[in-house]
Design a protein around this motif. Structure first.
Motif, PDB file in Angstrom:
ATOM      1  N   UNK A   1       3.629 -15.130  13.778  1.00 51.50           N
ATOM      2  CA  UNK A   1       4.168 -16.552  13.588  1.00 51.50           C
ATOM      3  C   UNK A   1       5.352 -16.840  12.664  1.00 51.50           C
ATOM      4  N   UNK A   2       5.269 -16.244  11.732  1.00 52.59           N
ATOM      5  CA  UNK A   2       6.449 -16.187  10.700  1.00 52.59           C
ATOM      6  C   UNK A   2       7.716 -15.726  11.346  1.00 52.59           C
ATOM      7  N   UNK A   3       7.619 -14.678  12.028  1.00 55.36           N
ATOM      8  CA  UNK A   3       8.792 -14.011  12.480  1.00 55.36           C
ATOM      9  C   UNK A   3       9.409 -14.760  13.525  1.00 55.36           C
ATOM     10  N   UNK A   4       8.369 -15.356  14.597  1.00 58.85           N
ATOM     11  CA  UNK A   4       8.912 -16.212  15.728  1.00 58.85           C
ATOM     12  C   UNK A   4       9.596 -17.325  15.110  1.00 58.85           C
ATOM     13  N   UNK A   5       8.892 -18.030  14.052  1.00 53.11           N
ATOM     14  CA  UNK A   5       9.671 -19.229  13.613  1.00 53.11           C
ATOM     15  C   UNK A   5      11.049 -18.924  12.919  1.00 53.11           C
ATOM     16  N   UNK A   6      11.229 -17.963  12.118  1.00 53.16           N
ATOM     17  CA  UNK A   6      12.586 -17.401  11.919  1.00 53.16           C
ATOM     18  C   UNK A   6      13.324 -16.975  12.919  1.00 53.16           C
ATOM     19  N   UNK A   7      13.144 -16.360  13.787  1.00 50.46           N
ATOM     20  CA  UNK A   7      14.008 -16.145  15.065  1.00 50.46           C
ATOM     21  C   UNK A   7      14.430 -17.262  15.628  1.00 50.46           C
TER      22      UNK A   7
ATOM     23  N   UNK B   1       4.288 -23.193  15.819  1.00 49.34           N
ATOM     24  CA  UNK B   1       4.034 -21.909  16.109  1.00 49.34           C
ATOM     25  C   UNK B   1       2.625 -21.451  15.440  1.00 49.34           C
ATOM     26  N   UNK B   2       2.278 -22.057  14.263  1.00 49.54           N
ATOM     27  CA  UNK B   2       0.888 -21.986  13.753  1.00 49.54           C
ATOM     28  C   UNK B   2       0.111 -22.691  14.485  1.00 49.54           C
ATOM     29  N   UNK B   3       0.225 -23.726  15.181  1.00 48.98           N
ATOM     30  CA  UNK B   3      -0.734 -24.469  16.088  1.00 48.98           C
ATOM     31  C   UNK B   3      -1.077 -23.246  17.209  1.00 48.98           C
ATOM     32  N   UNK B   4      -0.363 -22.577  17.805  1.00 49.30           N
ATOM     33  CA  UNK B   4      -0.462 -21.774  18.848  1.00 49.30           C
ATOM     34  C   UNK B   4      -1.172 -20.662  18.285  1.00 49.30           C
ATOM     35  N   UNK B   5      -0.853 -20.199  17.056  1.00 48.48           N
ATOM     36  CA  UNK B   5      -1.763 -19.168  16.343  1.00 48.48           C
ATOM     37  C   UNK B   5      -2.934 -19.522  16.089  1.00 48.48           C
ATOM     38  N   UNK B   6      -3.398 -20.735  15.712  1.00 44.86           N
ATOM     39  CA  UNK B   6      -4.919 -20.963  15.255  1.00 44.86           C
ATOM     40  C   UNK B   6      -5.703 -21.286  16.594  1.00 44.86           C
ATOM     41  N   UNK B   7      -4.750 -22.068  17.565  1.00 38.12           N
ATOM     42  CA  UNK B   7      -5.731 -22.181  18.866  1.00 38.12           C
ATOM     43  C   UNK B   7      -6.116 -20.999  19.720  1.00 38.12           C
ATOM     44  N   UNK B   8      -5.114 -19.948  19.536  1.00 39.68           N
ATOM     45  CA  UNK B   8      -5.699 -18.711  20.229  1.00 39.68           C
ATOM     46  C   UNK B   8      -5.425 -18.971  21.661  1.00 39.68           C
ATOM     47  N   UNK B   9      -4.393 -19.732  22.104  1.00 37.39           N
ATOM     48  CA  UNK B   9      -4.289 -20.032  23.801  1.00 37.39           C
ATOM     49  C   UNK B   9      -5.201 -21.075  24.309  1.00 37.39           C
ATOM     50  N   UNK B  10      -6.131 -21.568  23.453  1.00 34.69           N
ATOM     51  CA  UNK B  10      -7.197 -22.618  24.029  1.00 34.69           C
ATOM     52  C   UNK B  10      -6.420 -23.842  24.599  1.00 34.69           C
ATOM     53  N   UNK B  11      -5.256 -24.082  24.025  1.00 35.19           N
ATOM     54  CA  UNK B  11      -4.379 -25.368  24.352  1.00 35.19           C
ATOM     55  C   UNK B  11      -4.214 -25.199  25.820  1.00 35.19           C
ATOM     56  N   UNK B  12      -3.583 -24.020  26.241  1.00 33.35           N
ATOM     57  CA  UNK B  12      -3.167 -23.663  27.604  1.00 33.35           C
ATOM     58  C   UNK B  12      -4.455 -23.914  28.585  1.00 33.35           C
ATOM     59  N   UNK B  13      -5.578 -23.218  28.143  1.00 30.45           N
ATOM     60  CA  UNK B  13      -6.533 -23.847  29.030  1.00 30.45           C
ATOM     61  C   UNK B  13      -7.056 -25.086  29.397  1.00 30.45           C
TER      62      UNK B  13
ATOM     63  N   UNK C   1      12.369 -18.614  23.416  1.00 26.01           N
ATOM     64  CA  UNK C   1      11.180 -18.161  24.307  1.00 26.01           C
ATOM     65  C   UNK C   1       9.952 -18.716  23.529  1.00 26.01           C
ATOM     66  N   UNK C   2       8.748 -18.907  24.122  1.00 26.69           N
ATOM     67  CA  UNK C   2       7.575 -19.123  23.275  1.00 26.69           C
ATOM     68  C   UNK C   2       6.383 -18.204  24.095  1.00 26.69           C
ATOM     69  N   UNK C   3       5.349 -17.830  23.164  1.00 27.07           N
ATOM     70  CA  UNK C   3       4.318 -17.365  23.706  1.00 27.07           C
ATOM     71  C   UNK C   3       2.904 -18.195  23.900  1.00 27.07           C
ATOM     72  N   UNK C   4       2.170 -18.017  24.776  1.00 28.95           N
ATOM     73  CA  UNK C   4       0.990 -18.758  24.643  1.00 28.95           C
ATOM     74  C   UNK C   4       0.272 -18.766  23.247  1.00 28.95           C
ATOM     75  N   UNK C   5       0.365 -17.573  22.544  1.00 27.41           N
ATOM     76  CA  UNK C   5      -0.366 -17.401  21.455  1.00 27.41           C
ATOM     77  C   UNK C   5       0.354 -16.271  20.393  1.00 27.41           C
ATOM     78  N   UNK C   6       0.131 -16.319  19.154  1.00 24.41           N
ATOM     79  CA  UNK C   6       0.537 -15.215  18.478  1.00 24.41           C
ATOM     80  C   UNK C   6      -0.594 -14.624  17.747  1.00 24.41           C
ATOM     81  N   UNK C   7      -0.587 -13.212  17.542  1.00 23.52           N
ATOM     82  CA  UNK C   7      -1.543 -12.179  17.192  1.00 23.52           C
ATOM     83  C   UNK C   7      -1.895 -12.246  15.872  1.00 23.52           C
ATOM     84  N   UNK C   8      -0.864 -12.661  14.912  1.00 24.61           N
ATOM     85  CA  UNK C   8      -1.232 -12.459  13.556  1.00 24.61           C
ATOM     86  C   UNK C   8      -0.119 -13.634  12.780  1.00 24.61           C
ATOM     87  N   UNK C   9      -0.474 -13.695  11.602  1.00 20.48           N
ATOM     88  CA  UNK C   9       0.628 -14.745  10.724  1.00 20.48           C
ATOM     89  C   UNK C   9       2.051 -14.012  10.723  1.00 20.48           C
TER      90      UNK C   9
END
Length: 406
Positions: free
Chosen positions: A269-275, A31-43, A258-266
């Motif tokens: 990110x933490x909430x998604x990982x916990x859920x 999740x942190x990788x998704x947060x830091x890359x801001x969706x660039x991985x998908x591009x 489910x997963x999002x392309x990116x996360x808008x905040x820390x």
């Protein structure tokens, strides 16, 4: 009754410390990788279409369903081939990977390595030769209206859906709480914070547990190793159950599995990982209890039954993989860690299972989802049966308990 309670409490404690605490770290990192890359991985994925099956298989191999889910909207948008979709789904590790990585890491290495190779080979074969796509599609058309030509993404007429975030029809909570309650939201946020404390303590206890050779841990409370192990395990599972069954309707981010392309905040990110980890925890504990109570009430030796099943064991593992979602796969993985099924069945399931990645495809293109499921099951049966016969021919018995810690 005392024995029933002891089994329940032991499963609740051990499941969180031995599995969930490690799951939390893995999900958080992804999740942190998704947060830091801001969706660039998908591009980047969209720009490398020719390498689709390899990239798709590698994305599917990431623990959890996030990597595989990322690939589905790319197919819907026409950015990747149908072979890439199949390669992704074949290699998909799903949430069951967390269980095997923690309880049987060597088995995970081989099972998912085989799934990766199978996915790449089969994905390129589909793109190059079709492998009967047209024939399968004609059979599927008899069951339901056709939505695609079986290999090229064609959006449904009049539909504005081009991304799983907009198209998944199952329950969602990404865009805000579904119930208005300031008090319950505050309680849930406090539970979320306490959950991370329990996860951190559980991780420390889990690492020490492995370093000490997986010993029997007494059920005690206190500041000793056994006390932290017990308190963190029971507290973590209790909070996981709350977050999964109740808290996700108030926290505003509970799209479990489910997963999002990116996360808008820390925070997201933490909430998604916990859920995500809470979801895994509930299913792992359920699998532990199902196994232990089955043994207690029936006296059945599941391992002997699986051994007697012979070649049907990997066939059954592949069949379980046809069920969308990660819950049944987690149960099967826990059964493997308990010595109940052979390695061939685990590998067949690893290849066949699609995890939660199939849901966005089902929501938008049912025909493609059905065809993809067929294509992931065929190599699963072939590889699983081949493993069974090869191991049996060499050693004279199916492979049980391979790579299981303790």
């Amino acid at each position: 009754m005392s024995e029933l309670f002891d089994i329940f409490l032991g499963s609740v404690r051990d499941g969180f410390v031995q599995v969930s605490a490690f799951v939390a770290v893995t999900v958080l990192l992804f999740s942190y990788v998704q947060y830091r890359t801001d969706g660039r991985l998908v591009k980047k994925l969209e720009e490398n279409r020719r390498a689709g099956p390899i990239v798709g298989a590698l994305m599917g191999l990431t623990p959890g369903c996030g990597g595989a889910i990322v690939m589905m909207p790319l197919y819907i948008r026409g950015s990747v081939s149908f072979g890439t979709v199949v390669a992704t789904l074949i290699a998909t590790a799903g949430d069951a990977a967390f269980v095997i990585l923690v309880l049987a890491p060597e088995a995970a290495l081989y099972a998912y390595g085989i799934a990766l190779v199978t996915g790449v080979v089969f994905g390129y074969a589909i793109d190059a030769f079709g492998l009967g796509v047209g024939r399968v599609d004609r059979a599927v058309r008899q069951l339901r209206p056709t939505l695609t030509d079986g290999g090229v993404a064609t959006p449904v007429a009049g539909s504005k859906v081009h991304h799983y975030d907009e198209g998944v029809t199952c329950e969602r909570h990404d865009h805000g709480p579904t119930r208005e309650s300031g008090t319950m939201r505050s309680v849930t946020l406090a539970a979320l914070a306490a959950w991370w404390v329990a996860a951190a303590a559980g991780l420390g206890a889990g690492v020490l547990y492995l370093l000490r050779g997986a010993p029997d841990v007494p059920m005690v409370a206190g500041l000793s190793f056994a006390g932290v192990f017990t308190v963190a395990g029971i507290t973590g599972t209790t909070l996981s159950a709350y977050l999964y069954f109740v808290g996700r309707t108030y926290i505003g981010h509970g799209d479990v599995g489910r997963a999002k392309d990116t996360f808008g905040s820390v925070y997201e990110t933490l909430t998604h990982a916990a859920m995500e980890t809470s979801f895994v925890t509930v299913w792992v504990i359920g699998a532990y209890l199902l196994y232990e109570y089955t043994i207690l009430f029936t006296g059945l030796d599941i391992g002997s039954a699986a051994a007697a099943a012979g070649v049907l064991a990997p066939v059954a593992g592949a069949a379980v993989g046809l069920i969308p979602g990660c819950g049944p796969q987690i149960i099967l993985s826990a059964a493997y860690a308990q010595g109940a099924i052979p390695f061939s069945a685990l590998t067949a399931n690893a290849i066949s299972q699609d995890g939660d990645a199939l849901f966005p495809l089902i929501a938008i293109d049912k025909t493609a989802a059905v065809v993809a499921s067929i294509y992931t099951t065929i190599p699963a049966v072939v590889v699983g049966v081949a493993l069974h016969y090869t191991w049996t021919a060499v050693f004279g018995f199916p492979m049980f308990g391979f790579g299981v810690i303790g």
